[in-house]
Every structure is written in structure tokens, then in C-alpha cells.
Motif scaffolding. Sequence first.
Motif, PDB file in Angstrom:
ATOM      1  N   TYR A  22      -1.986 -10.822  -8.649  1.00  0.00           N
ATOM      2  CA  TYR A  22      -3.247 -10.623  -7.937  1.00  0.00           C
ATOM      3  C   TYR A  22      -3.024 -10.538  -6.439  1.00  0.00           C
ATOM      4  N   ARG A  23      -2.156 -11.395  -5.920  1.00  0.00           N
ATOM      5  CA  ARG A  23      -1.923 -11.414  -4.482  1.00  0.00           C
ATOM      6  C   ARG A  23      -1.337 -10.084  -3.997  1.00  0.00           C
ATOM      7  N   SER A  24      -0.371  -9.529  -4.753  1.00  0.00           N
ATOM      8  CA  SER A  24       0.231  -8.259  -4.364  1.00  0.00           C
ATOM      9  C   SER A  24      -0.803  -7.148  -4.347  1.00  0.00           C
ATOM     10  N   ARG A  25      -1.659  -7.124  -5.346  1.00  0.00           N
ATOM     11  CA  ARG A  25      -2.719  -6.115  -5.407  1.00  0.00           C
ATOM     12  C   ARG A  25      -3.661  -6.265  -4.224  1.00  0.00           C
ATOM     13  N   GLU A  26      -4.021  -7.495  -3.911  1.00  0.00           N
ATOM     14  CA  GLU A  26      -4.905  -7.731  -2.774  1.00  0.00           C
ATOM     15  C   GLU A  26      -4.224  -7.356  -1.459  1.00  0.00           C
ATOM     16  N   ASP A  27      -2.922  -7.590  -1.359  1.00  0.00           N
ATOM     17  CA  ASP A  27      -2.193  -7.164  -0.159  1.00  0.00           C
ATOM     18  C   ASP A  27      -2.255  -5.648   0.006  1.00  0.00           C
ATOM     19  N   PHE A  28      -2.130  -4.918  -1.098  1.00  0.00           N
ATOM     20  CA  PHE A  28      -2.226  -3.462  -1.044  1.00  0.00           C
ATOM     21  C   PHE A  28      -3.611  -3.040  -0.565  1.00  0.00           C
TER      22      PHE A  28
ATOM     23  N   ARG B 199      -3.917  -3.743   3.196  1.00  0.00           N
ATOM     24  CA  ARG B 199      -3.156  -2.794   4.010  1.00  0.00           C
ATOM     25  C   ARG B 199      -3.885  -1.457   4.092  1.00  0.00           C
ATOM     26  N   LEU B 200      -4.395  -0.994   2.955  1.00  0.00           N
ATOM     27  CA  LEU B 200      -5.117   0.271   2.940  1.00  0.00           C
ATOM     28  C   LEU B 200      -6.391   0.174   3.770  1.00  0.00           C
ATOM     29  N   ALA B 201      -7.130  -0.921   3.617  1.00  0.00           N
ATOM     30  CA  ALA B 201      -8.375  -1.094   4.369  1.00  0.00           C
ATOM     31  C   ALA B 201      -8.127  -1.115   5.870  1.00  0.00           C
ATOM     32  N   GLU B 202      -7.025  -1.741   6.297  1.00  0.00           N
ATOM     33  CA  GLU B 202      -6.689  -1.766   7.722  1.00  0.00           C
ATOM     34  C   GLU B 202      -6.297  -0.377   8.225  1.00  0.00           C
ATOM     35  N   ASP B 203      -5.514   0.335   7.424  1.00  0.00           N
ATOM     36  CA  ASP B 203      -4.997   1.621   7.868  1.00  0.00           C
ATOM     37  C   ASP B 203      -6.064   2.699   7.952  1.00  0.00           C
ATOM     38  N   VAL B 204      -7.017   2.712   7.032  1.00  0.00           N
ATOM     39  CA  VAL B 204      -8.029   3.777   7.070  1.00  0.00           C
ATOM     40  C   VAL B 204      -8.870   3.703   8.341  1.00  0.00           C
TER      41      VAL B 204
ATOM     42  N   THR C 179       6.554   8.017  21.803  1.00  0.00           N
ATOM     43  CA  THR C 179       5.323   7.252  21.595  1.00  0.00           C
ATOM     44  C   THR C 179       4.291   7.613  22.648  1.00  0.00           C
ATOM     45  N   ALA C 180       4.717   7.677  23.906  1.00  0.00           N
ATOM     46  CA  ALA C 180       3.798   8.003  25.004  1.00  0.00           C
ATOM     47  C   ALA C 180       3.217   9.397  24.857  1.00  0.00           C
ATOM     48  N   SER C 181       3.971  10.309  24.239  1.00  0.00           N
ATOM     49  CA  SER C 181       3.491  11.680  24.094  1.00  0.00           C
ATOM     50  C   SER C 181       2.782  11.928  22.767  1.00  0.00           C
ATOM     51  N   GLY C 182       2.567  10.857  21.990  1.00  0.00           N
ATOM     52  CA  GLY C 182       1.821  10.979  20.746  1.00  0.00           C
ATOM     53  C   GLY C 182       2.567  11.685  19.637  1.00  0.00           C
ATOM     54  N   ARG C 183       3.890  11.568  19.609  1.00  0.00           N
ATOM     55  CA  ARG C 183       4.707  12.294  18.629  1.00  0.00           C
ATOM     56  C   ARG C 183       5.359  11.367  17.604  1.00  0.00           C
ATOM     57  N   VAL C 184       4.782  10.164  17.429  1.00  0.00           N
ATOM     58  CA  VAL C 184       5.335   9.184  16.481  1.00  0.00           C
ATOM     59  C   VAL C 184       4.289   8.893  15.407  1.00  0.00           C
ATOM     60  N   PHE C 185       4.731   8.826  14.164  1.00  0.00           N
ATOM     61  CA  PHE C 185       3.830   8.530  13.049  1.00  0.00           C
ATOM     62  C   PHE C 185       4.434   7.411  12.210  1.00  0.00           C
ATOM     63  N   SER C 186       3.627   6.408  11.920  1.00  0.00           N
ATOM     64  CA  SER C 186       4.064   5.281  11.103  1.00  0.00           C
ATOM     65  C   SER C 186       3.652   5.485   9.653  1.00  0.00           C
ATOM     66  N   ILE C 187       4.635   5.487   8.766  1.00  0.00           N
ATOM     67  CA  ILE C 187       4.343   5.479   7.332  1.00  0.00           C
ATOM     68  C   ILE C 187       4.228   4.023   6.902  1.00  0.00           C
ATOM     69  N   THR C 188       3.066   3.676   6.382  1.00  0.00           N
ATOM     70  CA  THR C 188       2.829   2.313   5.918  1.00  0.00           C
ATOM     71  C   THR C 188       3.331   2.115   4.500  1.00  0.00           C
ATOM     72  N   ALA C 189       3.122   3.114   3.647  1.00  0.00           N
ATOM     73  CA  ALA C 189       3.536   2.964   2.256  1.00  0.00           C
ATOM     74  C   ALA C 189       3.812   4.321   1.626  1.00  0.00           C
ATOM     75  N   ILE C 190       4.815   4.352   0.789  1.00  0.00           N
ATOM     76  CA  ILE C 190       5.081   5.482  -0.096  1.00  0.00           C
ATOM     77  C   ILE C 190       5.192   4.896  -1.501  1.00  0.00           C
ATOM     78  N   VAL C 191       4.380   5.395  -2.410  1.00  0.00           N
ATOM     79  CA  VAL C 191       4.368   4.893  -3.783  1.00  0.00           C
ATOM     80  C   VAL C 191       4.506   6.093  -4.716  1.00  0.00           C
ATOM     81  N   VAL C 192       5.504   6.055  -5.575  1.00  0.00           N
ATOM     82  CA  VAL C 192       5.754   7.148  -6.514  1.00  0.00           C
ATOM     83  C   VAL C 192       5.949   6.565  -7.908  1.00  0.00           C
TER      84      VAL C 192
END
Length: 200
Positions: free
Chosen positions: A40-46, A49-54, A100-113
Motif C-alpha cells: 500500500y505504501r509503495s502505491r501511495e508513494d506513486f 509523486r504523480l500528484a506533485e509532478d502534474v 538549466t539557466a537556458s531551460g534545456r534540462v528535463f527531469s524524468i521522474t519515473a519510467i515504468v514498462v
Amino acid sequence: MSATSPARLRRLSRWQAEGMREDLADLYAESTTAGTDVDYRSREDFFRRLAEDVRQPGFGMLIAETTTLAGCAFGFPVGRGSSWWHGFDGPLPPDVEHLTASGRVFSITAIVVHPRERDRGLTERLQKRLFADHQVSLGVTLVDRADEYAVRAFAALGWRQIGELRRPTGPAVLRVLALDLGNARSAAPGQLGRHDSTQG
């Protein structure tokens, strides 16, 4: 679409992503290492994380579909005013600071396959498409320092460690991995089938 057809990639808006949260969590559960359970905790963590990222400016999500949901990847741009680098141990490398200053960095939070798709290059397709959609030059992600499997999987895709970062919540120390998008390599089959980077 047959089970052997290549997965179709589709972008989701933040509202669509929130609407699919249960299906995405099911995919997360099905994609864990064989023989383990997602508690349950892992599911809630997911969900957390999604709620924060959106809510992040520029949030992006891709899903991969065959006859069912086969994978997803999501994250957001890291800009000049972002708190993403807070807790980085030492000064940022100059090239990373500049991008980073020029806006050319992207953070991948999760990849799930899903496990059935791991030998078909889907992880790399999701990663490449997500970066291309945001027209960035550098990908970054955070991995728990103890998660050697994830580090090896990312290394197989061309990622390299550029430092460590400490956040007040979550794992005490996170590895900061970066991918120069001009130097990405092909993944070994089955690598990086599930990645849960922890961002507090």
C-alpha cells in the motif's frame, strides 16, 4: 493491435494523467520485479509523486499502449528558478548550470514498462520521445544511492552520475544521473524496465 505489434506512444495532458492514475498505479504494480508485491505504501508513494509532478510547469507524460497499457514515462523541465537542484553536494558542473539557466534540462521522474515489453526497446522509445517533445539538451533523474540495479540500467542507456543530492524527505542520499542527449546509447534488452526516482 496484436500482442506483437509495436506499442503506440501517446501524450497525456495533466488532466488525462490524473484521470488515469489508477490504471498507471496498476501498471506500476504489475511492473515490479517478479515475486515481489507492491504494498500500500509503495502505491501511495506513486500517487503522491504523480500528484506533485502534474502541478509542475511543463509537466509531460507519455503512455505506451498495445492492447493494454504497456508503459509510461513522466517528468518536467528544470528551469532557472527550480528547486530541483537544492541539496546538490558541491557546485553544479558549469555546463549543467548553463543548460538549466537556458531551460534545456528535463527531469524524468519515473519510467515504468510492463515486463512483456522490456525486450522490445520500449523504455528507450519512451525516454527519447519525452525528451524530443520538450526539445531539451540534458536529461536528469534521481536514484536512491543504494539502488545499484537502477544505476546499472541507466548506465546502459548512456546516463552518467554527476553528483549526489540530499533532500529532507525520502532517501538520505540520491545519485544525480544525467544524459547528454547527443550521446545517448541503445539500451541492453530488458534494462530499465521500471525506474522510480525519488524526488522530495
